[in-house]
Motif scaffolding. Structure first.
Motif, PDB file in Angstrom:
ATOM      1  N   THR A 102      -0.985   8.342   1.915  1.00  0.00           N
ATOM      2  CA  THR A 102      -0.215   9.448   1.350  1.00  0.00           C
ATOM      3  C   THR A 102       0.126  10.514   2.379  1.00  0.00           C
ATOM      4  OG1 THR A 102      -2.285  10.448   0.559  1.00  0.00           O
ATOM      5  CG2 THR A 102      -1.041   9.114  -1.005  1.00  0.00           C
ATOM      6  N   ALA A 103      -0.592  10.516   3.524  1.00  0.00           N
ATOM      7  CA  ALA A 103      -0.280  11.489   4.587  1.00  0.00           C
ATOM      8  C   ALA A 103       0.396  10.821   5.782  1.00  0.00           C
ATOM      9  CB  ALA A 103      -1.557  12.202   5.043  1.00  0.00           C
ATOM     10  N   ASP A 104       0.848   9.586   5.638  1.00  0.00           N
ATOM     11  CA  ASP A 104       1.461   8.872   6.768  1.00  0.00           C
ATOM     12  C   ASP A 104       2.611   9.649   7.401  1.00  0.00           C
ATOM     13  OD1 ASP A 104      -0.260   6.746   6.659  1.00  0.00           O
ATOM     14  OD2 ASP A 104       1.177   5.312   5.831  1.00  0.00           O
ATOM     15  N   LEU A 105       3.466  10.233   6.566  1.00  0.00           N
ATOM     16  CA  LEU A 105       4.641  10.913   7.111  1.00  0.00           C
ATOM     17  C   LEU A 105       4.268  12.176   7.876  1.00  0.00           C
ATOM     18  CD1 LEU A 105       7.226  10.532   4.201  1.00  0.00           C
ATOM     19  CD2 LEU A 105       6.773   9.010   6.139  1.00  0.00           C
ATOM     20  N   GLU A 261      -4.399  -1.346 -15.246  1.00  0.00           N
ATOM     21  CA  GLU A 261      -3.602  -0.145 -14.957  1.00  0.00           C
ATOM     22  C   GLU A 261      -2.908  -0.264 -13.603  1.00  0.00           C
ATOM     23  OE1 GLU A 261      -2.013   3.458 -15.696  1.00  0.00           O
ATOM     24  OE2 GLU A 261      -3.792   3.078 -16.919  1.00  0.00           O
ATOM     25  N   GLY A 262      -1.646   0.175 -13.576  1.00  0.00           N
ATOM     26  CA  GLY A 262      -0.915   0.204 -12.315  1.00  0.00           C
ATOM     27  C   GLY A 262      -0.680  -1.165 -11.711  1.00  0.00           C
ATOM     28  N   ARG A 263      -0.378  -2.157 -12.557  1.00  0.00           N
ATOM     29  CA  ARG A 263      -0.234  -3.555 -12.113  1.00  0.00           C
ATOM     30  C   ARG A 263      -1.482  -4.021 -11.379  1.00  0.00           C
ATOM     31  NH1 ARG A 263       4.963  -1.634 -10.726  1.00  0.00           N
ATOM     32  NH2 ARG A 263       4.622  -1.903  -8.501  1.00  0.00           N
ATOM     33  N   LEU A 271      -1.682   6.829  -9.093  1.00  0.00           N
ATOM     34  CA  LEU A 271      -1.250   8.199  -8.830  1.00  0.00           C
ATOM     35  C   LEU A 271      -0.897   8.390  -7.353  1.00  0.00           C
ATOM     36  CD1 LEU A 271      -3.749  10.206 -11.065  1.00  0.00           C
ATOM     37  CD2 LEU A 271      -1.367   9.602 -11.562  1.00  0.00           C
ATOM     38  N   LYS A 272      -1.654   7.721  -6.475  1.00  0.00           N
ATOM     39  CA  LYS A 272      -1.291   7.752  -5.047  1.00  0.00           C
ATOM     40  C   LYS A 272       0.071   7.094  -4.835  1.00  0.00           C
ATOM     41  CE  LYS A 272      -6.085   7.652  -3.330  1.00  0.00           C
ATOM     42  NZ  LYS A 272      -6.086   8.938  -2.599  1.00  0.00           N
ATOM     43  N   ALA A 273       0.319   5.993  -5.547  1.00  0.00           N
ATOM     44  CA  ALA A 273       1.615   5.325  -5.438  1.00  0.00           C
ATOM     45  C   ALA A 273       2.732   6.244  -5.926  1.00  0.00           C
ATOM     46  CB  ALA A 273       1.602   4.024  -6.235  1.00  0.00           C
TER      47      ALA A 273
END
Length: 363
Positions: A102-105, A261-263, A271-273
């Protein structure tokens, strides 16, 4: 100890379930494979300087799925998982950030990182699979260990990789109650539990459909945000309520409410996705950046639930050919795919377009 509910040994299921619990609490476990590899493993997303002390020995490594390693441009990708030696720039903060995209960018200049040029061990594959079963990010710290390392719980790799199928085959009915629904008053909710006491699934039986005919059915993966909160980011809530209405109007059938949940990646990872989607990635790209496959669900539990309810053939309400293939591979005769689509809104039209273009959904 043998299971009275199928061929799966309960002891193996319970050991895996205990290991899942240990990892979710931030503890280490031992994974051993049939080739003699014994690994002390921990969840990479919990990496801190203090916890890293247990992984300071030579040979310690970070295990990432091929999907995650690919998004980080790591080479060579010689197998799944990919192993990075714990040396040089791999401190606790970096490890945690490599596990969580989630912080890659915000962190574009990490590395360079070394990758071990060898095929992965069965114990390494099982270690990452264990993280998935725990609904944690699929990244693990690993170090070679003694057969009984500091009294840690030890689990065979083979039991981890066989867990999904073994748990599905051991499902049994543990609860059954009449629950009138707004759109289907003649309904019962039936609860299924694996013999290790693990994740439970539900069936909504509407009416009294005959067992000698193909049943109108729907496989619905739980979606907290869509089913309960009315999220507009997906079409899950509409699909759930629409399926109940359609089955009731047809005179009866069954909806399987699966704890996937979430596939299959779990709510916290979903939620991260969602956060990654806000950064511009589509739903498939988001799952892959997290280190998961686009769809991590398994369909053996659904097939076993149908069999326990007395059905061996189904008319399946779905737009997803993978559900048809998954049930068929698990021994259920899918005699018809019944379309089950709903109009898009401004928030989910890109999501639905991605499912159509990348996941083959017939929308």
């Amino acid at each position: 100890m043998s299971s009275p509910f199928g061929s799966a040994p309960v002891s193996g299921l319970v050991t895996v379930d205990r290991a899942v619990s240990e990892l979710r609490r931030g503890l280490d476990v031992v994974v051993r494979d049939d080739d003699g590899h014994v690994l002390r493993v921990a969840a990479a997303e919990y990496a801190t300087p203090d916890r890293m002390a247990g992984f300071a020995a030579p040979g310690a490594r970070l295990l990432l799925t091929n999907r995650r390693a690919g998004t980080l441009k790591l080479r060579p990708l010689v197998g799944d998982p990919v192993a990075l030696p714990l040396a040089g720039p791999l401190d606790a903060a970096t490890i945690a950030s490599l596990a969580d995209p989630t912080a890659d960018l915000d962190l574009p200049l990490r590395g360079p990182f070394s990758v071990l040029r060898r095929a992965p061990q069965a114990a390494e594959f099982a270690a990452v699979k264990l993280m998935k079963l725990a609904r944690l990010l699929p990244a693990a710290l690993a170090v070679d260990a003694a057969a009984a390392d500091d009294g840690l719980l030890a689990v065979p790799a083979a039991e981890i990789t066989a867990y999904d199928l073994a748990a599905a085959r051991g499902l049994r009915i543990v609860s059954d109650a009449r629950v009138p629904l707004a759109d289907a008053e003649q309904s019962r909710i039936i609860g299924f539990r694996p013999p290790d006491g693990g994740i439970e699934h539900l069936a909504i039986l509407i009416g009294d459909p005959p067992r000698h005919l193909p049943v109108l059915g729907r496989l619905h993966s739980e979606c907290f945000t869509g089913d309960l909160l009315g999220s507009l980011k997906c079409d899950c809530g509409e699909q759930l309520r629409g399926a109940i209405r359609a089955i009731a109007e047809a005179g009866g059938g069954v909806l399987l409410y699966l704890a996937q949940e979430g596939r299959g990646i779990g709510l916290m990872n979903k939620l991260k996705a969602y956060r990654l989607q806000d950064q511009g990635f589509d739903t498939v790209e988001a799952n892959e950046r997290l280190g998961f496959d686009p769809d991590e669900r398994v369909f053996q539990p659904a097939a076993e639930m149908l069999r326990l309810l007395g059905f061996d053939a189904v008319r399946l309400l779905t737009n997803n050919p993978e559900k048809v293939a998954g049930l068929t591979a698990s021994g259920i005769n899918v005699v018809e795919r019944v379309p089950h689509a709903f109009p898009a809104n401004n928030h989910n039209e890109f999501y639905l377009a991605t499912k159509r273009a990348k996941s083959g959904h017939l929308l």
